[in-house]
Design an enzyme around this catalytic site. Structure first.
Site, PDB file in Angstrom:
ATOM      1  N   ARG A 155       0.842  -1.218   0.000  1.00  8.11           N
ATOM      2  CA  ARG A 155       0.000   0.000   0.000  1.00  8.11           C
ATOM      3  C   ARG A 155       0.870   1.258   0.000  1.00  8.11           C
ATOM      4  NH1 ARG A 155      -2.761  -3.681  -0.803  1.00  8.11           N
ATOM      5  NH2 ARG A 155      -4.825  -4.167  -0.038  1.00  8.11           N
ATOM      6  N   GLU A 212      -4.635   3.786   6.230  1.00 10.30           N
ATOM      7  CA  GLU A 212      -4.376   3.655   4.781  1.00 10.30           C
ATOM      8  C   GLU A 212      -4.719   4.947   4.033  1.00 10.30           C
ATOM      9  OE1 GLU A 212      -6.051   0.973   1.973  1.00 10.30           O
ATOM     10  OE2 GLU A 212      -5.173  -0.759   2.927  1.00 10.30           O
ATOM     11  N   SER A 233     -10.306  -0.686   3.389  1.00 14.70           N
ATOM     12  CA  SER A 233      -9.614  -0.932   4.659  1.00 14.70           C
ATOM     13  C   SER A 233      -9.119   0.403   5.201  1.00 14.70           C
ATOM     14  CB  SER A 233      -8.405  -1.840   4.446  1.00 14.70           C
ATOM     15  OG  SER A 233      -8.792  -3.084   3.941  1.00 14.70           O
TER      16      SER A 233
HETATM   17  N1  EPU Z   1     -11.028 -10.605  10.658  1.00 14.19           N
HETATM   18  C1  EPU Z   1     -11.760 -10.724  11.824  1.00 14.19           C
HETATM   19  N2  EPU Z   1     -12.671  -9.764  12.118  1.00 14.19           N
HETATM   20  C2  EPU Z   1     -12.892  -8.697  11.288  1.00 14.19           C
HETATM   21  C3  EPU Z   1     -12.134  -8.575  10.111  1.00 14.19           C
HETATM   22  C4  EPU Z   1     -11.204  -9.556   9.813  1.00 14.19           C
HETATM   23  O1  EPU Z   1     -11.590 -11.658  12.586  1.00 14.19           O
HETATM   24  O2  EPU Z   1     -13.738  -7.866  11.632  1.00 14.19           O
HETATM   25  C5  EPU Z   1     -10.079 -11.661  10.304  1.00 14.19           C
HETATM   26  C6  EPU Z   1     -10.592 -12.457   9.102  1.00 14.19           C
HETATM   27  O3  EPU Z   1     -11.425 -13.511   9.494  1.00 14.19           O
HETATM   28  C7  EPU Z   1      -9.334 -12.952   8.458  1.00 14.19           C
HETATM   29  C8  EPU Z   1      -8.330 -11.863   8.789  1.00 14.19           C
HETATM   30  O4  EPU Z   1      -8.860 -11.104   9.863  1.00 14.19           O
HETATM   31  O5  EPU Z   1      -8.900 -14.151   9.056  1.00 14.19           O
HETATM   32  C9  EPU Z   1      -8.028 -10.954   7.597  1.00 14.19           C
HETATM   33  O6  EPU Z   1      -9.241 -10.409   7.084  1.00 14.19           O
HETATM   34  P1  EPU Z   1      -9.560 -10.389   5.513  1.00 14.19           P
HETATM   35  O7  EPU Z   1      -9.216 -11.690   4.891  1.00 14.19           O
HETATM   36  O8  EPU Z   1     -10.933  -9.855   5.363  1.00 14.19           O
HETATM   37  O9  EPU Z   1      -8.522  -9.397   4.882  1.00 14.19           O
HETATM   38  P2  EPU Z   1      -7.932  -8.039   5.449  1.00 14.19           P
HETATM   39  O10 EPU Z   1      -6.568  -8.305   5.969  1.00 14.19           O
HETATM   40  O11 EPU Z   1      -8.933  -7.450   6.374  1.00 14.19           O
HETATM   41  C10 EPU Z   1      -6.784  -7.335   3.179  1.00 14.19           C
HETATM   42  C11 EPU Z   1      -6.694  -6.030   2.417  1.00 14.19           C
HETATM   43  C12 EPU Z   1      -7.951  -5.802   1.607  1.00 14.19           C
HETATM   44  C13 EPU Z   1      -8.099  -6.966   0.625  1.00 14.19           C
HETATM   45  C14 EPU Z   1      -8.155  -8.282   1.433  1.00 14.19           C
HETATM   46  C15 EPU Z   1      -8.163  -9.472   0.519  1.00 14.19           C
HETATM   47  C16 EPU Z   1      -5.313  -4.516   3.716  1.00 14.19           C
HETATM   48  C17 EPU Z   1      -5.266  -3.372   4.667  1.00 14.19           C
HETATM   49  N3  EPU Z   1      -6.523  -4.948   3.374  1.00 14.19           N
HETATM   50  O12 EPU Z   1      -7.870  -7.181   4.100  1.00 14.19           O
HETATM   51  O13 EPU Z   1      -7.775  -4.613   0.857  1.00 14.19           O
HETATM   52  O14 EPU Z   1      -9.279  -6.835  -0.139  1.00 14.19           O
HETATM   53  O15 EPU Z   1      -6.984  -8.403   2.283  1.00 14.19           O
HETATM   54  O16 EPU Z   1      -6.910  -9.597  -0.125  1.00 14.19           O
HETATM   55  O17 EPU Z   1      -4.274  -5.005   3.298  1.00 14.19           O
HETATM   56  C18 EPU Z   1      -8.126  -2.272   1.007  1.00 14.19           C
HETATM   57  O18 EPU Z   1      -6.902  -2.160   1.080  1.00 14.19           O
HETATM   58  O19 EPU Z   1      -8.885  -1.271   1.002  1.00 14.19           O
HETATM   59  C19 EPU Z   1      -8.700  -3.607   0.987  1.00 14.19           C
HETATM   60  C20 EPU Z   1     -10.020  -3.839   1.067  1.00 14.19           C
END
Ligand code: EPU
Length: 359
Positions: free
Chosen positions: A181, A355, A259
């Site tokens: 990012r 972000e 995010s």
């Molecule tokens: N989780 C929770 N509770 C929550 C949210 C997440 O327990 O309220 C857990 C999920 O179950 C999962 C882990 O945290 O095990 C990670 O969550 P998720 O897979 O939804 O991905 P993320 O890390 O929250 C990142 C990117 C997203 C991208 C997704 C998929 C960043 C900051 N975010 O999200 O990007 O779509 O992976 O690759 O790197 C963005 O940057 O705007 C964005 C949406």
């Protein structure tokens, strides 16, 4: 900054075609839907408009703020700087190489429209990044990414216009200093280009033959559910769209900036320490030995889902996303974000980094 000049664009100054709008409400132009007024706004419909701004007797020297799709922005006040709203359109296949298709898109094209266009025309490779809000020009700024691919993995070059000289340049991907990012376009120090240039067009390199990028938990789950072991690009696109719709708010319906925090990266020792206290923490080992922690999990664990400050709220299906629940103001979003940072720091000793750009 190594860059090759683009001769076609460096035409003579022309200030006649510029329309300067005054007192423009920016609410429709940021995906959070936050209220703020731009004192002056100029629409950039072609690269030469940047040159016209630079050569303009009043605008030339004024501070400028470049606005793309407004998908990564928290507006907390009115904007005194001249807002350059990038609206350059157009998508075309630039070149067919043995190992890749090179596709070029205007910075004002909606990112998801580009993903759809490439699939419709038979140039797959962007499908894992379907439905990311924002514009093509904003994509390299924060190196958007999802489900195992980042824009840097598909980027050939970025066309920019210099805000001091009004000259165009073509920046190959390897000078853009892409990180998680992050890029040269996000920083103003150490040769960074933030506030110094406008991205006008972006060239993508879509590798041939196409190879699916699988391996991400949610895609694997879809493969197991459907029994499809060799999905094509369209199938992956459909899955990603379904996954995102299920857990991320549509900015057209409820304002948000994706995010809100980056997933923090810590040392293996620090992670071991945190796991000792919180065995359930979601974490991903990185190739260099460090560990990425799921910020959404930490925020969720601190009990933030659904909590509000004024009109700003933590999304109830994904704690990493802050939303505009009811006529939120930027200051409320910032207050909520700070409270989350303090609470996560208090429990995990980790400082979350936002972000979006806060203005
Ligand atoms: N989780 C929770 N509770 C929550 C949210 C997440 O327990 O309220 C857990 C999920 O179950 C999962 C882990 O945290 O095990 C990670 O969550 P998720 O897979 O939804 O991905 P993320 O890390 O929250 C990142 C990117 C997203 C991208 C997704 C998929 C960043 C900051 N975010 O999200 O990007 O779509 O992976 O690759 O790197 C963005 O940057 O705007 C964005 C949406």
């Amino acid at each position: 900054m190594p860059a090759s000049p683009l001769s076609a664009e460096s035409s003579a100054p022309d200030t006649s075609g510029l329309v300067i709008e005054a007192g423009v409400n920016l609410k429709p132009y940021n995906t959070f839907g936050l209220p703020a007024v731009a004192q002056r706004l100029v629409r950039i419909r072609e690269a030469a408009d940047v040159r016209r701004v630079v050569d303009h007797p009043e605008l030339g020297r004024a501070p400028k703020f470049v606005l793309g799709g407004g998908s990564n922005l928290v507006l907390t006040r009115d904007v005194d700087a001249v807002v350059l709203k990038v609206e350059i359109q157009g998508i075309r296949l630039l070149e067919t190489r043995e190992d890749a298709w090179i596709v070029e898109a205007g910075a004002g094209v909606a990112w998801h429209d580009l993903v759809c266009w490439t699939l419709d025309h038979g140039y797959p490779g962007l499908e894992n990044m379907a439905l990311i809000p924002g514009t093509v020009g904003a994509a390299p700024v924060q190196n958007i990414g999802a489900y195992g691919i980042e824009v840097k993995d598909r980027l050939e070059a970025v066309e920019v216009m210099d805000l001091i000289t009004g000259r165009p340049a073509l920046l190959p991907a390897d000078v853009c200093r892409f990180g998680y990012r992050d890029s040269v376009f996000k920083h103003s120090d150490f040769g960074g280009l933030a506030g110094k240039s406008v991205i006008t067009r972006v060239r993508f390199r879509l590798p041939r033959p196409w190879q699916p990028v699988l391996g991400y938990l949610e895609i694997e789950r879809k493969m197991a559910e459907t029994g499809i072991t060799q999905p094509d690009a369209r199938q992956i696109f459909d899955w990603i769209v379904a996954v995102r719709r299920a857990k991320l708010p549509d900015p057209k319906v409820i304002g948000n900036a994706g995010s809100f925090f980056k997933n923090p990266v810590v040392s293996a020792e620090q992670c071991k320490d945190i796991i000792g206290r919180d065995p359930g923490i979601v974490h991903y080992p990185m190739p260099d030995g460090s560990v990425k922690l799921a910020a959404g999990w930490m925020i969720d664990a601190c009990g933030w889902k659904g909590k509000t400050v004024g009109g700003a709220a933590v999304y109830d299906k994904q704690a990493l996303v802050l939303v505009n629940k009811a006529d939120a103001r930027g200051a409320e979003v910032v207050t909520l974000a700070r409270a989350i940072q303090e609470s996560v720091y208090g429990r995990f000793g980790i400082r979350l980094e936002p972000e979006p750009v806060v203005l």
